[in-house]
Design a protein around this motif. Structure first.
Motif, PDB file in Angstrom:
ATOM      1  N   ASN A  89       0.830  -1.210   0.000  1.00  0.00           N
ATOM      2  CA  ASN A  89       0.000   0.000   0.000  1.00  0.00           C
ATOM      3  C   ASN A  89       0.862   1.257   0.000  1.00  0.00           C
ATOM      4  O   ASN A  89       1.391   1.670   1.011  1.00  0.00           O
ATOM      5  CB  ASN A  89      -0.936  -0.003   1.210  1.00  0.00           C
ATOM      6  CG  ASN A  89      -2.011  -1.051   1.079  1.00  0.00           C
ATOM      7  OD1 ASN A  89      -2.549  -1.255   0.000  1.00  0.00           O
ATOM      8  ND2 ASN A  89      -2.296  -1.751   2.163  1.00  0.00           N
ATOM      9  N   TYR A  90       1.017   1.830  -1.156  1.00  0.00           N
ATOM     10  CA  TYR A  90       1.691   3.122  -1.295  1.00  0.00           C
ATOM     11  C   TYR A  90       1.013   3.855  -2.445  1.00  0.00           C
ATOM     12  O   TYR A  90       0.259   3.286  -3.219  1.00  0.00           O
ATOM     13  CB  TYR A  90       3.198   2.961  -1.542  1.00  0.00           C
ATOM     14  CG  TYR A  90       3.559   2.301  -2.838  1.00  0.00           C
ATOM     15  CD1 TYR A  90       3.793   3.050  -3.983  1.00  0.00           C
ATOM     16  CD2 TYR A  90       3.680   0.918  -2.927  1.00  0.00           C
ATOM     17  CE1 TYR A  90       4.119   2.453  -5.180  1.00  0.00           C
ATOM     18  CE2 TYR A  90       4.009   0.302  -4.121  1.00  0.00           C
ATOM     19  CZ  TYR A  90       4.234   1.076  -5.240  1.00  0.00           C
ATOM     20  OH  TYR A  90       4.562   0.476  -6.424  1.00  0.00           O
ATOM     21  N   ASP A  91       1.283   5.143  -2.517  1.00  0.00           N
ATOM     22  CA  ASP A  91       0.674   5.955  -3.567  1.00  0.00           C
ATOM     23  C   ASP A  91       1.449   5.783  -4.866  1.00  0.00           C
ATOM     24  O   ASP A  91       2.628   6.115  -4.950  1.00  0.00           O
ATOM     25  CB  ASP A  91       0.650   7.433  -3.174  1.00  0.00           C
ATOM     26  CG  ASP A  91      -0.431   7.726  -2.158  1.00  0.00           C
ATOM     27  OD1 ASP A  91      -1.311   6.872  -1.987  1.00  0.00           O
ATOM     28  OD2 ASP A  91      -0.378   8.810  -1.545  1.00  0.00           O
ATOM     29  N   PHE A  92       0.767   5.255  -5.865  1.00  0.00           N
ATOM     30  CA  PHE A  92       1.346   5.099  -7.199  1.00  0.00           C
ATOM     31  C   PHE A  92       1.547   6.485  -7.812  1.00  0.00           C
ATOM     32  O   PHE A  92       2.590   6.789  -8.351  1.00  0.00           O
ATOM     33  CB  PHE A  92       0.425   4.221  -8.046  1.00  0.00           C
ATOM     34  CG  PHE A  92       0.995   3.779  -9.349  1.00  0.00           C
ATOM     35  CD1 PHE A  92       2.051   2.876  -9.391  1.00  0.00           C
ATOM     36  CD2 PHE A  92       0.501   4.258 -10.542  1.00  0.00           C
ATOM     37  CE1 PHE A  92       2.585   2.454 -10.580  1.00  0.00           C
ATOM     38  CE2 PHE A  92       1.029   3.852 -11.747  1.00  0.00           C
ATOM     39  CZ  PHE A  92       2.075   2.948 -11.766  1.00  0.00           C
ATOM     40  N   GLY A 116       2.399   5.596 -15.879  1.00  0.00           N
ATOM     41  CA  GLY A 116       2.730   4.303 -15.276  1.00  0.00           C
ATOM     42  C   GLY A 116       3.181   3.304 -16.324  1.00  0.00           C
ATOM     43  O   GLY A 116       4.152   2.567 -16.126  1.00  0.00           O
ATOM     44  N   TRP A 117       2.493   3.299 -17.468  1.00  0.00           N
ATOM     45  CA  TRP A 117       2.893   2.414 -18.562  1.00  0.00           C
ATOM     46  C   TRP A 117       4.251   2.816 -19.112  1.00  0.00           C
ATOM     47  O   TRP A 117       5.057   1.964 -19.499  1.00  0.00           O
ATOM     48  CB  TRP A 117       1.844   2.391 -19.662  1.00  0.00           C
ATOM     49  CG  TRP A 117       0.683   1.535 -19.312  1.00  0.00           C
ATOM     50  CD1 TRP A 117      -0.593   1.946 -19.066  1.00  0.00           C
ATOM     51  CD2 TRP A 117       0.698   0.122 -19.137  1.00  0.00           C
ATOM     52  NE1 TRP A 117      -1.379   0.852 -18.747  1.00  0.00           N
ATOM     53  CE2 TRP A 117      -0.597  -0.276 -18.788  1.00  0.00           C
ATOM     54  CE3 TRP A 117       1.682  -0.848 -19.228  1.00  0.00           C
ATOM     55  CZ2 TRP A 117      -0.939  -1.599 -18.532  1.00  0.00           C
ATOM     56  CZ3 TRP A 117       1.352  -2.167 -18.974  1.00  0.00           C
ATOM     57  CH2 TRP A 117       0.056  -2.530 -18.635  1.00  0.00           C
ATOM     58  N   ALA A 118       4.518   4.117 -19.151  1.00  0.00           N
ATOM     59  CA  ALA A 118       5.820   4.586 -19.633  1.00  0.00           C
ATOM     60  C   ALA A 118       6.934   4.083 -18.709  1.00  0.00           C
ATOM     61  O   ALA A 118       7.993   3.647 -19.179  1.00  0.00           O
ATOM     62  CB  ALA A 118       5.844   6.107 -19.702  1.00  0.00           C
ATOM     63  N   GLN A 119       6.699   4.110 -17.399  1.00  0.00           N
ATOM     64  CA  GLN A 119       7.682   3.588 -16.451  1.00  0.00           C
ATOM     65  C   GLN A 119       7.915   2.098 -16.662  1.00  0.00           C
ATOM     66  O   GLN A 119       9.055   1.628 -16.643  1.00  0.00           O
ATOM     67  CB  GLN A 119       7.216   3.821 -15.019  1.00  0.00           C
ATOM     68  CG  GLN A 119       7.230   5.244 -14.580  1.00  0.00           C
ATOM     69  CD  GLN A 119       6.618   5.408 -13.189  1.00  0.00           C
ATOM     70  OE1 GLN A 119       6.250   4.429 -12.545  1.00  0.00           O
ATOM     71  NE2 GLN A 119       6.517   6.640 -12.740  1.00  0.00           N
ATOM     72  N   ILE A 120       6.837   1.363 -16.858  1.00  0.00           N
ATOM     73  CA  ILE A 120       6.946  -0.080 -17.043  1.00  0.00           C
ATOM     74  C   ILE A 120       7.719  -0.398 -18.316  1.00  0.00           C
ATOM     75  O   ILE A 120       8.629  -1.232 -18.317  1.00  0.00           O
ATOM     76  CB  ILE A 120       5.539  -0.723 -17.063  1.00  0.00           C
ATOM     77  CG1 ILE A 120       4.905  -0.611 -15.678  1.00  0.00           C
ATOM     78  CG2 ILE A 120       5.599  -2.175 -17.522  1.00  0.00           C
ATOM     79  CD1 ILE A 120       3.436  -0.972 -15.638  1.00  0.00           C
ATOM     80  N   ILE A 124      11.366  -2.309 -18.510  1.00  0.00           N
ATOM     81  CA  ILE A 124      11.542  -3.544 -19.280  1.00  0.00           C
ATOM     82  C   ILE A 124      12.609  -3.349 -20.361  1.00  0.00           C
ATOM     83  O   ILE A 124      13.452  -4.219 -20.582  1.00  0.00           O
ATOM     84  CB  ILE A 124      10.204  -4.001 -19.898  1.00  0.00           C
ATOM     85  CG1 ILE A 124       9.267  -4.463 -18.789  1.00  0.00           C
ATOM     86  CG2 ILE A 124      10.413  -5.113 -20.915  1.00  0.00           C
ATOM     87  CD1 ILE A 124       7.853  -4.734 -19.255  1.00  0.00           C
ATOM     88  N   GLY A 125      12.585  -2.202 -21.025  1.00  0.00           N
ATOM     89  CA  GLY A 125      13.596  -1.920 -22.043  1.00  0.00           C
ATOM     90  C   GLY A 125      14.992  -1.862 -21.453  1.00  0.00           C
ATOM     91  O   GLY A 125      15.952  -2.361 -22.047  1.00  0.00           O
TER      92      GLY A 125
END
Length: 196
Positions: A89-92, A116-120, A124-125
């Protein structure tokens, strides 16, 4: 005329039993039936013929891709199961979106914002580019066996994880389309103590 046809037929049929000159066989194509990861009862399994007529370098490239996909699938299965059991539980996004508000599995695809998708994708890259999923010496001291045994186990675990994540995604997607289709309210039904 009749005798000539009979004689021609006999000569033609005799030629069918004559030894045929063998052409040269190329040994450049390797046989992969004895490579790591080949286990009974299946043995060597290549239903699409991807390893047909390839050299050792191409086979090694395919094996490296299989190993990488297996490692990613193992992480994906753990990443699918852990949020089902517990939450960090933390603030995304501070003040706007908490991790407790993001649903598990496929339903999270719509809940995660574009940053959030950009971070993911960036993470991964970076992992793929820098080769972080490499050879880990740390875990080898806890697992017995020869180097061959360890490599075969990792390949087999990766193959199982690839099947597992596909089934988790299929089950979860079907549950989104038809909620409660299986009459169960939890994703992992074989281990009910996880939800206590």
């Amino acid at each position: 005329m009749k005798t000539a046809l009979t004689l021609a037929a006999l000569v033609g049929s005799a030629a069918a039993f004559a030894p045929v000159q063998q052409g040269r066989v190329s040994t450049a194509v390797n046989s992969y039936e004895n490579e790591l990861g080949v286990l009974d009862p299946v043995g060597y399994w290549d239903p699409c013929g991807l390893a047909k007529n390839i050299d050792q370098a191409t086979f090694d490239q395919y094996r490296a891709a299989e190993l990488k996909h297996g490692r990613v699938a193992q992480l994906a299965v753990i990443g699918y199961i852990v949020p089902e059991i517990t939450r960090a539980n933390y603030d995304f996004i501070p003040g706007k979106l908490s991790t407790a508000d993001i649903p598990n599995g496929v339903a999270a695809l719509e809940a995660i914002p574009s940053l959030g998708w950009a971070q993911i994708v960036f993470f991964i890259g970076a992992v793929d580019y820098y080769g972080v999923l490499g050879n880990f010496e740390f875990g080898k001291k806890y697992v017995g066996g020869t180097e061959e045994d360890l490599k075969t186990k990792e390949l087999q675990h990766g193959r199982l994880a690839m099947l597992a994540i596909l089934e988790l995604l299929r089950h979860d997607s079907q549950n989104l389309v038809s909620p409660g289709f299986d009459g169960l309210d939890k994703m992992i039904t074989g281990l009910p103590f996880l939800y206590e």
